[in-house]
Design a protein around this motif. Structure first.
Motif, PDB file in Angstrom:
ATOM      1  N   ALA A 160       0.836  -1.201   0.000  1.00  0.00           N
ATOM      2  CA  ALA A 160       0.000   0.000   0.000  1.00  0.00           C
ATOM      3  C   ALA A 160       0.875   1.257   0.000  1.00  0.00           C
ATOM      4  O   ALA A 160       0.735   2.127  -0.854  1.00  0.00           O
ATOM      5  N   ARG A 161       1.782   1.343   0.965  1.00  0.00           N
ATOM      6  CA  ARG A 161       2.714   2.466   1.078  1.00  0.00           C
ATOM      7  C   ARG A 161       4.057   1.958   1.557  1.00  0.00           C
ATOM      8  O   ARG A 161       4.148   0.936   2.228  1.00  0.00           O
ATOM      9  N   LEU A 162       5.088   2.723   1.238  1.00  0.00           N
ATOM     10  CA  LEU A 162       6.452   2.341   1.564  1.00  0.00           C
ATOM     11  C   LEU A 162       7.120   3.464   2.344  1.00  0.00           C
ATOM     12  O   LEU A 162       7.257   4.577   1.843  1.00  0.00           O
ATOM     13  N   ALA A 163       7.523   3.192   3.586  1.00  0.00           N
ATOM     14  CA  ALA A 163       8.208   4.178   4.424  1.00  0.00           C
ATOM     15  C   ALA A 163       9.600   3.658   4.740  1.00  0.00           C
ATOM     16  O   ALA A 163       9.749   2.578   5.320  1.00  0.00           O
ATOM     17  N   LEU A 164      10.622   4.418   4.357  1.00  0.00           N
ATOM     18  CA  LEU A 164      11.998   3.978   4.495  1.00  0.00           C
ATOM     19  C   LEU A 164      12.793   4.957   5.354  1.00  0.00           C
ATOM     20  O   LEU A 164      12.815   6.160   5.087  1.00  0.00           O
ATOM     21  N   VAL A 165      13.452   4.429   6.383  1.00  0.00           N
ATOM     22  CA  VAL A 165      14.296   5.229   7.264  1.00  0.00           C
ATOM     23  C   VAL A 165      15.750   5.014   6.865  1.00  0.00           C
ATOM     24  O   VAL A 165      16.269   3.896   6.938  1.00  0.00           O
ATOM     25  N   ALA A 166      16.403   6.068   6.400  1.00  0.00           N
ATOM     26  CA  ALA A 166      17.814   6.005   5.988  1.00  0.00           C
ATOM     27  C   ALA A 166      18.096   4.790   5.121  1.00  0.00           C
ATOM     28  O   ALA A 166      18.984   3.989   5.414  1.00  0.00           O
ATOM     29  N   PRO A 167      17.352   4.617   4.026  1.00  0.00           N
ATOM     30  CA  PRO A 167      17.553   3.430   3.188  1.00  0.00           C
ATOM     31  C   PRO A 167      18.892   3.470   2.462  1.00  0.00           C
ATOM     32  O   PRO A 167      19.327   4.519   1.998  1.00  0.00           O
ATOM     33  N   LEU A 168      19.514   2.312   2.367  1.00  0.00           N
ATOM     34  CA  LEU A 168      20.772   2.200   1.642  1.00  0.00           C
ATOM     35  C   LEU A 168      20.539   2.493   0.167  1.00  0.00           C
ATOM     36  O   LEU A 168      19.574   2.024  -0.436  1.00  0.00           O
ATOM     37  N   TRP A 169      21.443   3.296  -0.403  1.00  0.00           N
ATOM     38  CA  TRP A 169      21.368   3.636  -1.821  1.00  0.00           C
ATOM     39  C   TRP A 169      22.792   3.903  -2.307  1.00  0.00           C
ATOM     40  O   TRP A 169      23.749   3.636  -1.577  1.00  0.00           O
ATOM     41  N   ASP A 263      10.584   1.453 -10.791  1.00  0.00           N
ATOM     42  CA  ASP A 263       9.626   0.351 -10.749  1.00  0.00           C
ATOM     43  C   ASP A 263       8.720   0.419  -9.524  1.00  0.00           C
ATOM     44  O   ASP A 263       7.803  -0.402  -9.388  1.00  0.00           O
ATOM     45  N   ILE A 264       8.971   1.364  -8.632  1.00  0.00           N
ATOM     46  CA  ILE A 264       8.117   1.532  -7.448  1.00  0.00           C
ATOM     47  C   ILE A 264       6.968   2.466  -7.800  1.00  0.00           C
ATOM     48  O   ILE A 264       7.188   3.620  -8.177  1.00  0.00           O
ATOM     49  N   ARG A 265       5.751   1.970  -7.653  1.00  0.00           N
ATOM     50  CA  ARG A 265       4.571   2.736  -8.067  1.00  0.00           C
ATOM     51  C   ARG A 265       3.579   2.875  -6.925  1.00  0.00           C
ATOM     52  O   ARG A 265       2.362   2.857  -7.138  1.00  0.00           O
ATOM     53  N   VAL A 266       4.099   3.002  -5.707  1.00  0.00           N
ATOM     54  CA  VAL A 266       3.258   3.255  -4.536  1.00  0.00           C
ATOM     55  C   VAL A 266       3.785   4.511  -3.847  1.00  0.00           C
ATOM     56  O   VAL A 266       4.924   4.923  -4.080  1.00  0.00           O
ATOM     57  N   PRO A 267       2.990   5.153  -2.997  1.00  0.00           N
ATOM     58  CA  PRO A 267       3.484   6.326  -2.262  1.00  0.00           C
ATOM     59  C   PRO A 267       4.688   5.965  -1.397  1.00  0.00           C
ATOM     60  O   PRO A 267       4.726   4.896  -0.774  1.00  0.00           O
TER      61      PRO A 267
END
Length: 331
Positions: A160-169, A263-267
């Motif tokens: 539904a939704r994606l919440a990321l804290v300091a995601p590796l990139w 490719d991410i199509r969610v909030p």
């Protein structure tokens, strides 16, 4: 078969359960912890959450140590969310690969990101079937952000939704977690010695107040307790798999993305703290700009915080940003 184990010693207004569920690998089981308000009787996709930990510490260590009387899972559950937290194999209450019982140099780095994505897929499918819902929200930290981002890119219909804290990139500077040298299957982490590196990310004048009194010790004890075998050694240590570090070398540190954010199509919500050395601000900006197909996206920057902001004095800013994002209606 899954196993439900009631947990004790938690807040009486919350229901707490620990589940052991199968992975896609024979002999490997995954640990899921669930917290929800005791009054909650119905479940929906919009109010369901699955949390994913980072490269070193388990979900219980990052999300469920009751610092100041409340953990992150407590906070979300009291906000009306049905919250699950996953331990990928090799972490916390999940099965550790057999190679972790042998000397580290006897095996290649264990639990690469691809394996953790598969474990997340198993956990998502379990929760969806268990609750009878079509999708859920993902909340992930650091390396877990890579896992959740890669999973979402291939499974938008289940998120539904994606919440990321300091995601590796993608990284333009060396990763502090990688001390260099040959990598065996796992490493031994002297948790009680981590405080110095943690505080070193903050300006010297801010270090004394960054972690409230007693919080580090309580968190460290919970982290060490997650690995009884390592905790039995002297000095006390916790084993952590090296697959995530190998992937930093092969992907993020080499300028290669493990997955395509388009490719991410969610909030999507990104939460970051200004003193984060593991995921610098330029890295966060690059990821934010790369999320071109998300229906909408948001970046919350928290002052006076490090990569471990979820365990620091300003953690409630992160908690509130995430719970607000997950609770609001789509614009």
């Amino acid at each position: 078969m899954d196993q439900t184990i009631p947990a004790h010693g938690y807040r009486p207004d919350l229901v707490v359960e620990d589940f052991t569920v199968p992975s896609d690998t024979p002999g490997i089981s995954l640990h899921l912890r669930n917290k929800r308000a005791s009054a909650q009787k119905t479940f929906s996709a919009e109010r369901s959450i699955l949390m994913v930990h980072g490269a070193t510490y388990s979900s219980a260590s990052l999300f469920d140590v009751p610092l100041g009387g409340r953990s992150f899972m407590d906070h979300l559950a009291t906000q009306g969310f049905d919250v699950f937290a996953l331990d990928a194999r090799g972490y916390g209450g999940s099965t550790r690969p057999a190679e972790m019982d042998a000397p580290a140099q006897d095996s290649a780095p264990l639990v690469r990101t691809e394996v953790a994505v598969r474990d997340l897929a198993s956990a998502v499918d379990y929760v969806l079937a268990h609750r009878g819902i079509p999708r859920l929200n993902l909340v992930a930290m650091s390396w877990g952000g890579s896992v959740a981002g890669a999973y979402t890119a291939g499974n938008n219909g289940k998120v539904a939704r994606l919440a990321l804290v300091a995601p590796l990139w993608l990284l333009n500077t060396p990763a502090p977690i990688d001390s260099g040298g040959a990598l065996g299957g796992y490493r031994k982490v002297a948790v009680l010695d981590f405080r110095e590196r943690w505080l070193a990310a903050a300006p010297e004048a801010a270090r004394a107040s960054l972690i409230p009194e007693g919080w580090f010790e309580r968190w460290a004890e919970a982290s060490l307790a997650s690995d009884p075998l390592g905790n039995a050694e002297r000095p006390r240590v916790m084993r952590a798999v090296n697959g995530p570090i190998q992937d930093i070398r092969d992907y993020w540190g080499a300028g290669k993305a493990y997955y395509d954010p388009n490719d991410i199509r969610v909030p999507v919500l990104l939460v970051h703290a200004e003193w984060d050395r593991d995921v610098p601000m330029a890295t966060m900006q690059d990821l934010f700009s790369s999320l071109k197909r998300a229906p909408y996206k948001r970046w919350v920057e928290i002052g006076e915080g490090t990569h471990m902001v979820l365990l620091e004095k300003n953690r409630m800013q992160a908690f509130d940003a995430i719970s607000q994002f997950l609770a609001e209606r789509d614009p």
